[in-house]
Design an enzyme around this catalytic site. Sequence first.
Site, PDB file in Angstrom:
ATOM      1  N   HIS A   1      -2.498   2.141   8.591  1.00 22.39           N
ATOM      2  CA  HIS A   1      -3.628   1.371   8.060  1.00 22.39           C
ATOM      3  C   HIS A   1      -3.705   0.044   8.789  1.00 22.39           C
ATOM      4  CE1 HIS A   1      -6.302  -0.955   5.616  1.00 22.39           C
ATOM      5  NE2 HIS A   1      -5.335  -1.753   5.200  1.00 22.39           N
TER       6      HIS A   1
ATOM      7  N   GLU B   1       0.825  -1.207   0.000  1.00 26.45           N
ATOM      8  CA  GLU B   1       0.000   0.000   0.000  1.00 26.45           C
ATOM      9  C   GLU B   1       0.864   1.264   0.000  1.00 26.45           C
ATOM     10  OE1 GLU B   1      -3.006  -0.202  -0.567  1.00 26.45           O
ATOM     11  OE2 GLU B   1      -3.800  -2.080   0.261  1.00 26.45           O
TER      12      GLU B   1
ATOM     13  N   HIS C   1     -12.764  -3.631   4.407  1.00 27.54           N
ATOM     14  CA  HIS C   1     -11.311  -3.830   4.384  1.00 27.54           C
ATOM     15  C   HIS C   1     -10.672  -3.355   5.692  1.00 27.54           C
ATOM     16  CE1 HIS C   1      -7.329  -3.262   1.910  1.00 27.54           C
ATOM     17  NE2 HIS C   1      -7.074  -3.587   3.174  1.00 27.54           N
TER      18      HIS C   1
ATOM     19  N   HIS D   1      -6.616  -3.391  10.021  1.00 26.61           N
ATOM     20  CA  HIS D   1      -7.882  -4.073   9.771  1.00 26.61           C
ATOM     21  C   HIS D   1      -8.717  -4.105  11.048  1.00 26.61           C
ATOM     22  CE1 HIS D   1      -5.698  -6.382   6.293  1.00 26.61           C
ATOM     23  NE2 HIS D   1      -5.879  -5.095   6.035  1.00 26.61           N
TER      24      HIS D   1
END
Length: 278
Positions: A139, A116, A210, A141
């Site tokens: 980032h 990413e 996501h 989850h």
Amino acid sequence: MYSIYEAPFMKEMCEMTQNLWRNGWAEKNGGNISQLLEASEIKHYLDTDRYLWTEPLGFDASPLAGNVFLVSGSGKYFKNVQKNPADNLCIIKVSSDGASYHLLWGLENGGRPTSELASHLKCHIVRLSQDPDHRVILHTHATAVSAMTFVHDLDEAKFTRTLWQMITECLVVFPDGVAVVPWMVAGTNELGEASAAKMNDSRIVVWAHHGIMGAGTTMDDAFGLVETVEKAAKIYMQIAHFPTGIKQAITDEELVALAERFNVVPKAGILKEAGGVK
């Protein structure tokens, strides 16, 4: 040069990846972090003019030319970072033309920076244009907020308002609201561009089905944003589907009063009064 393992930024990254893994938000190789490092932070630990190898970025990162980032590796497990930072992390430098990056340190057993990376660097560009003190993109989850994207309207105003109503602190912590990107293929320039566009006016971007991306001036700042959103989403997921429904919640009028008390301006278009006129 001092040992890079003793650098405050390295210790902080190791601690943060452990926290994310222990929270259950970084299963297998899920999640990624990047931190902009100041020259004063790194000069005693690494020669930033010595490169191990160079690779094209595939997009224009010229606003970040010459900047150095500590980044998690692609396919690496957050649970392993603390015991072997040099294999699971890397330090990269954006080239002078912004077209490629140089590996300065890390990935000692092979690999590449997070898949990413496009999303991270594009979001860094946008957030730095909004806040010169910006440093971190995270980032992960996060479970509850990911679950919420399956059952809640993905309209950003509605999504934000629901979160604000769950915990009193939410409006104070993220008055700029939550942005939402519909499901997109992970690891693409397109996802990076969509996320960066949202970060023009929000430090939090939810990736539907996501996870979540948070931007902050420090690791604690970025983590705190994600943590607060996740707790609000968890409360919502625990109460929203009772047969009785939600019988009471924090009202728009109460949220306006809260904003006035803590001197924050709610994002426009969400509340019915004051800073968020519909």
